[in-house]
Design a protein around this motif. Structure first.
Motif, PDB file in Angstrom:
ATOM      1  N   ASN A  52      -4.335 -70.772  21.491  1.00  0.00           N
ATOM      2  CA  ASN A  52      -3.430 -70.945  22.614  1.00  0.00           C
ATOM      3  C   ASN A  52      -2.368 -71.988  22.283  1.00  0.00           C
ATOM      4  OD1 ASN A  52      -5.025 -69.160  24.104  1.00  0.00           O
ATOM      5  ND2 ASN A  52      -6.314 -70.804  24.871  1.00  0.00           N
ATOM      6  N   ASN A  53      -1.296 -71.988  23.065  1.00  0.00           N
ATOM      7  CA  ASN A  53      -0.245 -72.991  22.952  1.00  0.00           C
ATOM      8  C   ASN A  53      -0.183 -73.757  24.264  1.00  0.00           C
ATOM      9  OD1 ASN A  53       1.954 -74.313  21.639  1.00  0.00           O
ATOM     10  ND2 ASN A  53       3.334 -73.215  22.996  1.00  0.00           N
ATOM     11  N   ILE A  87      -0.248 -70.140  33.473  1.00  0.00           N
ATOM     12  CA  ILE A  87      -0.822 -69.455  32.323  1.00  0.00           C
ATOM     13  C   ILE A  87      -0.087 -68.146  32.122  1.00  0.00           C
ATOM     14  CG2 ILE A  87      -2.918 -68.513  31.298  1.00  0.00           C
ATOM     15  CD1 ILE A  87      -3.390 -70.748  34.235  1.00  0.00           C
ATOM     16  N   LEU A  88       0.615 -68.018  31.005  1.00  0.00           N
ATOM     17  CA  LEU A  88       1.312 -66.778  30.674  1.00  0.00           C
ATOM     18  C   LEU A  88       0.441 -66.001  29.704  1.00  0.00           C
ATOM     19  CD1 LEU A  88       3.641 -69.242  30.865  1.00  0.00           C
ATOM     20  CD2 LEU A  88       5.109 -67.266  30.605  1.00  0.00           C
ATOM     21  N   TYR A 103       9.015 -69.298  24.715  1.00  0.00           N
ATOM     22  CA  TYR A 103       7.607 -69.547  24.423  1.00  0.00           C
ATOM     23  C   TYR A 103       7.274 -68.964  23.057  1.00  0.00           C
ATOM     24  CZ  TYR A 103       7.505 -70.205  29.476  1.00  0.00           C
ATOM     25  OH  TYR A 103       7.761 -70.628  30.753  1.00  0.00           O
ATOM     26  N   GLY A 104       6.266 -69.522  22.432  1.00  0.00           N
ATOM     27  CA  GLY A 104       5.892 -68.996  21.123  1.00  0.00           C
ATOM     28  C   GLY A 104       4.854 -69.849  20.451  1.00  0.00           C
ATOM     29  N   ARG A 105       4.904 -69.864  19.149  1.00  0.00           N
ATOM     30  CA  ARG A 105       4.044 -70.650  18.271  1.00  0.00           C
ATOM     31  C   ARG A 105       2.644 -70.078  18.125  1.00  0.00           C
ATOM     32  NH1 ARG A 105       0.288 -74.616  18.000  1.00  0.00           N
ATOM     33  NH2 ARG A 105       0.503 -76.136  16.305  1.00  0.00           N
ATOM     34  N   GLN A 159      -0.159 -68.911  26.770  1.00  0.00           N
ATOM     35  CA  GLN A 159       0.823 -69.978  26.847  1.00  0.00           C
ATOM     36  C   GLN A 159       0.474 -70.796  28.097  1.00  0.00           C
ATOM     37  OE1 GLN A 159       3.304 -70.607  24.613  1.00  0.00           O
ATOM     38  NE2 GLN A 159       2.654 -68.884  23.346  1.00  0.00           N
ATOM     39  N   ILE A 160      -0.009 -72.010  27.899  1.00  0.00           N
ATOM     40  CA  ILE A 160      -0.448 -72.867  28.997  1.00  0.00           C
ATOM     41  C   ILE A 160       0.597 -73.956  29.192  1.00  0.00           C
ATOM     42  CG2 ILE A 160      -2.306 -74.329  29.858  1.00  0.00           C
ATOM     43  CD1 ILE A 160      -4.156 -72.912  27.837  1.00  0.00           C
TER      44      ILE A 160
END
Length: 377
Positions: free
Chosen positions: A185-186, A216-217, A225-227, A232-233
């Protein structure tokens, strides 16, 4: 030369910060868009639209509808708002309960203005919930009201991700949750990465009472968003309201309230002494008269966790060495950890207890084929 190098480096840092600012704003703030029409369905240009915070009473800078009747509010702080539309020769229209989360792109249904005096106001209530129509993301936002009223684990705000549909708990990786096969997660806090790039773990962990909301995505999120391929939190910290508010809490555990474990009782060990406390408080409000026309607000949260833990987690370490009889293959006098006779190690050839008279099957290559009793039950 050194001065010139310093100027170049400073300019480069300012350029990087300037370039990254819009990205941070997009993640920590939302966008509200909509259209204004008349009762005949025609778009109305030139109408004035403002957002009014329902927690602070502050108003946004006005937006004016363009030639197609559209308006846009970028960089909207997460909150609940009332949309107010005014135009000369039309009644003022208000619609409340517009919840905006960090990164949201809220598309408002068309607002209809009716002819009338500007002093007349129409308040729209009972409409269907808003649907995010400006992007294809799948996400869920956990608000401060849910955080305050749910019996959740307070050790890490990422535990709130377990409330998202389809998310399952997994180990202790970043966030400790996943959706489907994606694992890493990121995590972002107020638009800044909270990840340790060395081990891909969570680097920043603030107490739950300082968090205004956690979004939360799960999929379909935008390019900012990414990485990581998992969730994605994104967390947004609280901000003060137009009234002074505060809270205190005290969560404790103590071994005096627990029974001794079965293992300790069998081994004659006392109950280990442990205790933990989670103590904290929050305070927030306006910088000025409560309920007044304030523009500046503050919020402070403090938490600490004193604890008393037993050495080795309350598990004594015992090391057992073979006795003189056991070294020559005689296990007839072997005893367990409590001193009870444990002569269950037998000669596999004769099924007799291993003694000096029955050692043929007990010893092989100078080593004991049987097993000594464990040091602990």
């Amino acid at each position: 030369m050194r001065r010139r190098m310093f100027v170049v480096r400073a300019s480069l840092m300012l350029a990087i910060l300037a370039a990254s600012s819009p990205v941070r704003a997009q993640i920590t703030t939302g966008t509200v868009t909509g259209t204004v029409k008349d009762s005949q369905g025609n778009v109305i240009p030139g109408a004035t639209v403002v957002l009014i915070s329902e927690t602070r009473g502050t108003k946004s800078a006005p937006a004016v509808t363009n030639d197609t009747g559209d308006y846009v509010f970028p960089n909207v702080t997460p909150d609940t708002y009332t949309v107010e539309v005014t135009l000369e020769a039309f009644k003022t229209v208000r619609r409340g309960g517009i919840a905006v989360s960090g990164g949201d792109r809220v598309g408002m249904p068309a607002i209809t203005l009716e002819p009338g005096a500007l002093a007349e106001t129409i308040t729209v209530v009972g409409q269907s919930p808003l649907v995010q129509t400006q992007s294809g993301e799948r996400s869920v936002a956990i608000t401060s009201n849910q955080i305050e009223n749910l019996p959740i684990a307070r050790g890490n705000f990422t535990s709130l991700t377990a409330l998202a549909p389809g998310v399952v708990q997994v180990g202790a990786s970043a966030g400790g949750t996943r959706l489907g096969g994606a694992g890493q997660n990121n995590i972002m806090m107020d638009g800044i990465s909270a990840m340790d790039t060395g081990n891909n773990g969570q680097m920043l962990n603030m107490n739950v009472d300082s968090i205004g909301e956690v979004k939360i995505l799960t999929q379909g999120y935008q390019a900012e968003y990414g990485r990581s391929s998992g969730l994605q939190i994104t967390a947004v910290t609280k901000s003060g309201t137009n009234r002074f508010r505060g809270s205190t809490y005290d969560i404790q555990t103590n071994s005096d309230w627990d029974a001794n474990s079965w293992v300790n009782e069998k081994n004659g060990d006392p109950k280990p002494k442990t205790s933990t406390k989670t103590l904290g408080y929050t305070i927030g409000g306006p910088v000025g008269k409560p309920g007044g026309a304030n523009k500046l607000f503050f919020f402070y949260s403090h938490e600490y966790r004193p604890q008393t833990l037993a050495i080795n987690n309350g598990n004594p370490l015992r090391i057992r060495v073979p006795t003189a009889l056991e070294r020559i293959g005689d296990f007839s006098q072997t005893r367990d950890n409590n001193g009870a006779l444990f002569n269950l190690i037998k000669d596999p050839n004769s099924t007799q207890p291993c003694t000096t008279a029955h050692t043929a099957g007990c010893l092989q290559d100078g080593r004991v084929r049987g097993q000594l009793p464990a040091g602990r039950l």
